[in-house]
Write an enzyme that holds these catalytic residues in place. Structure first.
Site, short mmCIF file in Angstrom:
data_model
loop_
_atom_site.label_atom_id
_atom_site.label_comp_id
_atom_site.label_asym_id
_atom_site.label_seq_id
_atom_site.Cartn_x
_atom_site.Cartn_y
_atom_site.Cartn_z
N HIS A 1 45.09 39.48 45.29
CA HIS A 1 45.64 38.56 44.26
C HIS A 1 46.34 37.41 44.99
CE1 HIS A 1 47.87 37.90 40.26
NE2 HIS A 1 48.16 36.88 41.06
N LYS B 1 39.69 37.05 35.05
CA LYS B 1 41.14 37.14 34.95
C LYS B 1 41.61 36.89 33.53
CE LYS B 1 45.39 37.05 36.26
NZ LYS B 1 46.19 37.60 37.32
N HIS C 1 49.98 42.73 39.76
CA HIS C 1 51.41 42.63 40.08
C HIS C 1 52.28 43.52 39.19
CE1 HIS C 1 51.11 39.83 36.79
NE2 HIS C 1 50.67 38.82 37.51
N HIS D 1 47.04 32.94 45.15
CA HIS D 1 46.93 31.56 44.63
C HIS D 1 46.82 30.61 45.81
CE1 HIS D 1 48.12 32.78 40.53
NE2 HIS D 1 48.79 33.70 41.19
N ASP E 1 50.13 37.99 45.48
CA ASP E 1 50.53 36.99 44.47
C ASP E 1 51.28 35.84 45.14
OD1 ASP E 1 50.63 35.75 42.06
OD2 ASP E 1 52.08 37.11 41.14
N HIS F 1 47.00 39.88 33.84
CA HIS F 1 48.44 39.58 33.89
C HIS F 1 49.05 40.32 32.70
CE1 HIS F 1 52.07 37.01 34.68
NE2 HIS F 1 52.33 37.53 33.50
N1 OTD Z 1 53.35 34.38 38.99
N2 OTD Z 1 53.56 32.17 39.67
C1 OTD Z 1 52.22 31.95 39.56
C2 OTD Z 1 51.40 32.96 39.19
C3 OTD Z 1 51.95 34.31 39.20
O1 OTD Z 1 51.62 35.65 37.31
C4 OTD Z 1 51.19 35.28 38.40
O2 OTD Z 1 50.13 35.68 38.85
C5 OTD Z 1 51.71 30.63 39.91
O3 OTD Z 1 52.53 29.81 40.31
O4 OTD Z 1 50.50 30.40 39.82
C6 OTD Z 1 54.12 33.36 39.34
O5 OTD Z 1 55.35 33.50 39.35
ZN ZN Z 2 49.41 35.44 40.52
ZN ZN Z 3 50.10 36.96 36.78
#
Ligand code: OTD
Ligand code: ZN
Ligand code: ZN
Length: 347
Positions: A14, A100, A175, A16, A248, A137
């Site tokens: 996971h 997702k 997460h 970004h 994450d 999520h």
């Molecule tokens: N959580 N920030 C972000 C994604 C995650 O939920 C998530 O996966 C982001 O900035 O893309 C966060 O706090």
């Molecule tokens: Zn995330």
């Molecule tokens: Zn998330």
């Protein structure tokens, strides 16, 4: 006191990576230690179609440093307008690894997420039929539900009914932040697994809120009580095959974090493996680090574990991680574990 540990090269289930200058800045940090990563599709605009995913994959591959050995595993962002045939073709082509689900409004760039799961029913049925995993999520977004309870309420009101309704659907609860989430994933019948982040293993809400508010610890799902952190640690270090690493790591520039309405997200890609070694050593479970970071994830996704290895070495002097990374658009703060990290990663 030098001690070494060699494990198969880890993967991040996971992650970004963003795009543009941020992608260029953060991608080498992940590619240095990880062989593969599931790439989150919450760009602006999101990665919704197979065509979007192919374009994003090419962008990532073009941004990789020379000699990097890294494979991005792409995902599609589920919307109420997603075409089941497009999703199935992308999976059959090997272009995507998962889809997702963001409940609309749950986290950063989730405005185009799903409001009513019934409106995505045909896609979910198709996914169940072809064995394409759904990464979730897991938080409700209703205003009446307290932000600290949103994961627990999601399990009861959305996830469990969905899985009863479509028992063949393969689900990854992303997460996990609560003992409720851990218990559900460990004990529920059927095809389910869960990822755990680095920062949720290392901090609880006291770290974020006691003695001053720390915007770099603000993320979603929000960090919970210490007892939940302990449940996550127990699950991760147990070696249980349903739990594995999804960092994450979610970079935002300092300007977007250190402000009156700061963005959610923790940037942990560079020091994750040192953090994890610290946590697993504290739990006297260094022998389970490989299961959590390198074995359980590939097994879950039907992939072979990596042949290459990563060696960690514990030294008396701490690792000198930079506090900040400098991107062309401004500084980016690295996750601060709150104490020195002694596990060095030998490249
Ligand atoms: N959580 N920030 C972000 C994604 C995650 O939920 C998530 O996966 C982001 O900035 O893309 C966060 O706090
Ligand atoms: Zn995330
Ligand atoms: Zn998330």
């Amino acid at each position: 006191m030098t001690r070494t540990l060699t494990i198969r090269r880890p993967d991040d289930w996971h992650l970004h990576l963003r795009d543009g200058a941020m992608l260029q800045s953060v991608l080498p940090e992940t590619a240095r230690h990880f062989a593969r990563a599931i790439i989150m599709p919450n760009l602006v605009p999101p990665v919704v179609t197979a065509k979007d995913a192919a374009a994003y994959r090419d962008l990532i591959l073009a941004a990789l440093p020379d000699n990097a050995d890294f494979t991005p595993l792409m995902t599609l962002y589920l919307t109420e307008g997603t075409d089941p045939a497009d999703v199935a073709a992308a999976f059959a082509d090997g272009l995507i690894t998962a889809v997702k689900l963001y409940p609309a409004g749950a986290t950063t760039n989730s405005a185009s997420g799903v409001r009513d799961l019934n409106n995505a029913r045909q896609v979910l049925e198709k996914m169940a039929e072809i064995g394409l995993p759904l990464c979730i999520h897991g938080e409700v977004t209703t205003h009446e539900v307290d932000i600290f309870d949103r994961e627990q309420v999601f399990l009861e009101t959305v996830l469990d009914p969905l899985r009863r309704d479509l028992p063949e659907l393969r689900v990854t609860l992303e997460h996990i932040t609560t003992a409720h989430g851990i218990d559900y994933v460990r004990d529920a019948p059927g095809d389910i697994a869960g990822t755990i982040t680095t920062h949720h293993l290392m901090i609880n809400r006291n770290h974020m809120l006691v003695g001053g508010i720390r915007p770099h610890y603000y993320c979603l799902p929000i960090v919970k009580r210490a007892e939940h952190q302990l449940a996550l640690r127990k699950a991760a270090t147990s070696g249980h095959p349903r739990f594995f690493l999804g960092t994450d790591s979610a970079p935002h520039l300092d300007g977007a974090k250190e402000t009156a309405c700061g963005c959610a997200g923790v940037f942990s890609a560079p020091n994750t493996m040192s953090c994890l070694a610290h946590v697993f050593e504290e739990a006297a479970a260094l022998d389970q680090l490989e299961a959590f970071a390198s074995l359980n994830g590939p097994a879950r996704y039907g992939l072979a574990p990596n042949d290459a290895t990563l060696t960690l070495e514990k030294r008396a002097e701490p690792v000198d991680y930079p506090r900040k990374y400098h991107t062309p658009d401004g500084p980016l703060t690295l996750f601060d574990p709150g104490h020195p990290l002694h596990w060095h990663i030998l490249d």
